[in-house]
Design a protein around this motif. Structure first.
Motif, PDB file in Angstrom:
ATOM      1  N   ALA A 138       0.837  -1.204   0.000  1.00  0.00           N
ATOM      2  CA  ALA A 138       0.000   0.000   0.000  1.00  0.00           C
ATOM      3  C   ALA A 138       0.870   1.251   0.000  1.00  0.00           C
ATOM      4  O   ALA A 138       1.936   1.271   0.612  1.00  0.00           O
ATOM      5  CB  ALA A 138      -0.901   0.031   1.234  1.00  0.00           C
ATOM      6  N   THR A 139       0.399   2.274  -0.707  1.00  0.00           N
ATOM      7  CA  THR A 139       1.021   3.584  -0.547  1.00  0.00           C
ATOM      8  C   THR A 139       0.378   4.213   0.682  1.00  0.00           C
ATOM      9  O   THR A 139      -0.785   3.932   0.995  1.00  0.00           O
ATOM     10  CB  THR A 139       0.800   4.487  -1.773  1.00  0.00           C
ATOM     11  N   VAL A 140       1.137   5.072   1.380  1.00  0.00           N
ATOM     12  CA  VAL A 140       0.610   5.696   2.594  1.00  0.00           C
ATOM     13  C   VAL A 140       0.725   7.213   2.579  1.00  0.00           C
ATOM     14  O   VAL A 140       0.008   7.883   3.319  1.00  0.00           O
ATOM     15  CB  VAL A 140       1.273   5.122   3.866  1.00  0.00           C
ATOM     16  N   ALA A 141       1.605   7.769   1.766  1.00  0.00           N
ATOM     17  CA  ALA A 141       1.791   9.223   1.765  1.00  0.00           C
ATOM     18  C   ALA A 141       2.422   9.698   0.468  1.00  0.00           C
ATOM     19  O   ALA A 141       3.132   8.954  -0.207  1.00  0.00           O
ATOM     20  CB  ALA A 141       2.679   9.642   2.930  1.00  0.00           C
ATOM     21  N   GLU A 142       2.139  10.968   0.173  1.00  0.00           N
ATOM     22  CA  GLU A 142       2.745  11.630  -0.977  1.00  0.00           C
ATOM     23  C   GLU A 142       3.186  13.025  -0.526  1.00  0.00           C
ATOM     24  O   GLU A 142       2.430  13.734   0.127  1.00  0.00           O
ATOM     25  CB  GLU A 142       1.725  11.751  -2.100  1.00  0.00           C
ATOM     26  N   PHE A 143       4.396  13.378  -0.885  1.00  0.00           N
ATOM     27  CA  PHE A 143       4.926  14.710  -0.620  1.00  0.00           C
ATOM     28  C   PHE A 143       5.230  15.350  -1.967  1.00  0.00           C
ATOM     29  O   PHE A 143       5.883  14.728  -2.808  1.00  0.00           O
ATOM     30  CB  PHE A 143       6.203  14.637   0.224  1.00  0.00           C
ATOM     31  N   THR A 144       4.748  16.572  -2.178  1.00  0.00           N
ATOM     32  CA  THR A 144       5.013  17.278  -3.432  1.00  0.00           C
ATOM     33  C   THR A 144       5.608  18.647  -3.131  1.00  0.00           C
ATOM     34  O   THR A 144       5.216  19.320  -2.175  1.00  0.00           O
ATOM     35  CB  THR A 144       3.737  17.443  -4.277  1.00  0.00           C
ATOM     36  N   ARG A 145       6.548  19.026  -3.986  1.00  0.00           N
ATOM     37  CA  ARG A 145       7.208  20.318  -3.826  1.00  0.00           C
ATOM     38  C   ARG A 145       6.353  21.397  -4.484  1.00  0.00           C
ATOM     39  O   ARG A 145       5.986  21.282  -5.646  1.00  0.00           O
ATOM     40  CB  ARG A 145       8.600  20.306  -4.460  1.00  0.00           C
ATOM     41  N   ARG A 146       6.063  22.436  -3.735  1.00  0.00           N
ATOM     42  CA  ARG A 146       5.314  23.576  -4.261  1.00  0.00           C
ATOM     43  C   ARG A 146       6.263  24.489  -5.036  1.00  0.00           C
ATOM     44  O   ARG A 146       7.480  24.411  -4.889  1.00  0.00           O
ATOM     45  CB  ARG A 146       4.700  24.367  -3.108  1.00  0.00           C
ATOM     46  N   PRO A 147       5.708  25.395  -5.852  1.00  0.00           N
ATOM     47  CA  PRO A 147       6.560  26.341  -6.586  1.00  0.00           C
ATOM     48  C   PRO A 147       7.453  27.182  -5.664  1.00  0.00           C
ATOM     49  O   PRO A 147       8.531  27.608  -6.063  1.00  0.00           O
ATOM     50  CB  PRO A 147       5.557  27.221  -7.331  1.00  0.00           C
ATOM     51  N   THR A 148       7.025  27.379  -4.425  1.00  0.00           N
ATOM     52  CA  THR A 148       7.814  28.146  -3.455  1.00  0.00           C
ATOM     53  C   THR A 148       8.992  27.352  -2.901  1.00  0.00           C
ATOM     54  O   THR A 148       9.838  27.893  -2.202  1.00  0.00           O
ATOM     55  CB  THR A 148       6.934  28.581  -2.278  1.00  0.00           C
TER      56      THR A 148
END
Length: 175
Positions: A138-148
């Motif tokens: 299972a996947t449990v989390a996603e982190f994405t980089r914002r433009p900032t």
């Protein structure tokens, strides 16, 4: 997506489970992190971090690896230093999989499973895998980089019925 304070910086993923009964093969669960580049955030992972590896720059590290679930508390722990991750990486997906012995096991077969994700001292997620009990990963989390440049967190509990190689290839695909 939700953010925590000024974005996630240093995140800890902890995984725990109970050992198998005496005489049975050990339960072996693993945390996997997949990184994706800004130019292909939903393609194949740029690299994976798991029990036999770490990120090339040392920003994602498996601090503790358990092959049996023996011990108190969280048996397996991974640290993600998102604020140090190179700017070319825009997305990190974290998942958990069951290493398969001769007989197929799903989360329901492994007692007392739980995953906890913390950003510094704030708990972001705590799951027992009940929603994906019939799955092998299972996947449990996603982190994405914002433009900032700040990192945003999104809880992603999505089950898979796949072997470790297939899971690693598919865990970051779009839903």
């Amino acid at each position: 997506m939700s953010s925590v304070r000024k974005g996630s910086r240093k995140v800890e993923v902890g995984l725990k489970w109970d050992p198998s009964p005496i005489g049975e093969p050990p339960h072996d669960l693993d945390i996997i992190a997949a990184t994706y580049t800004a130019d292909d955030p939903h393609g194949g992972p740029a690299y994976l971090v798991h029990f036999d590896s770490r990120s090339p720059d040392g920003t994602i590290v498996l601090n503790r690896d358990s092959r049996t679930g023996q011990g108190f508390g969280f048996d397996e722990v991974m640290t993600l230093e998102l604020d140090r991750l190179d700017a070319r990486y825009a997305r990190v997906v974290v998942g958990v999989l069951i290493q398969q012995p001769a007989t197929l096991k799903v989360f329901a077969d492994v007692p007392s499973t739980a995953v906890r994700i913390r950003d510094e001292y704030a708990e972001l997620v705590h799951h027992d895998f009940a929603e994906v009990a019939g799955c092998t990963a299972a996947t449990v989390a996603e982190f994405t980089r914002r433009p900032t440049g700040e990192w945003a967190f999104r809880e992603v509990l999505r089950g898979f019925e796949a072997d470790p190689s297939a899971f690693a290839a598919a865990m970051g695909s779009a839903h």
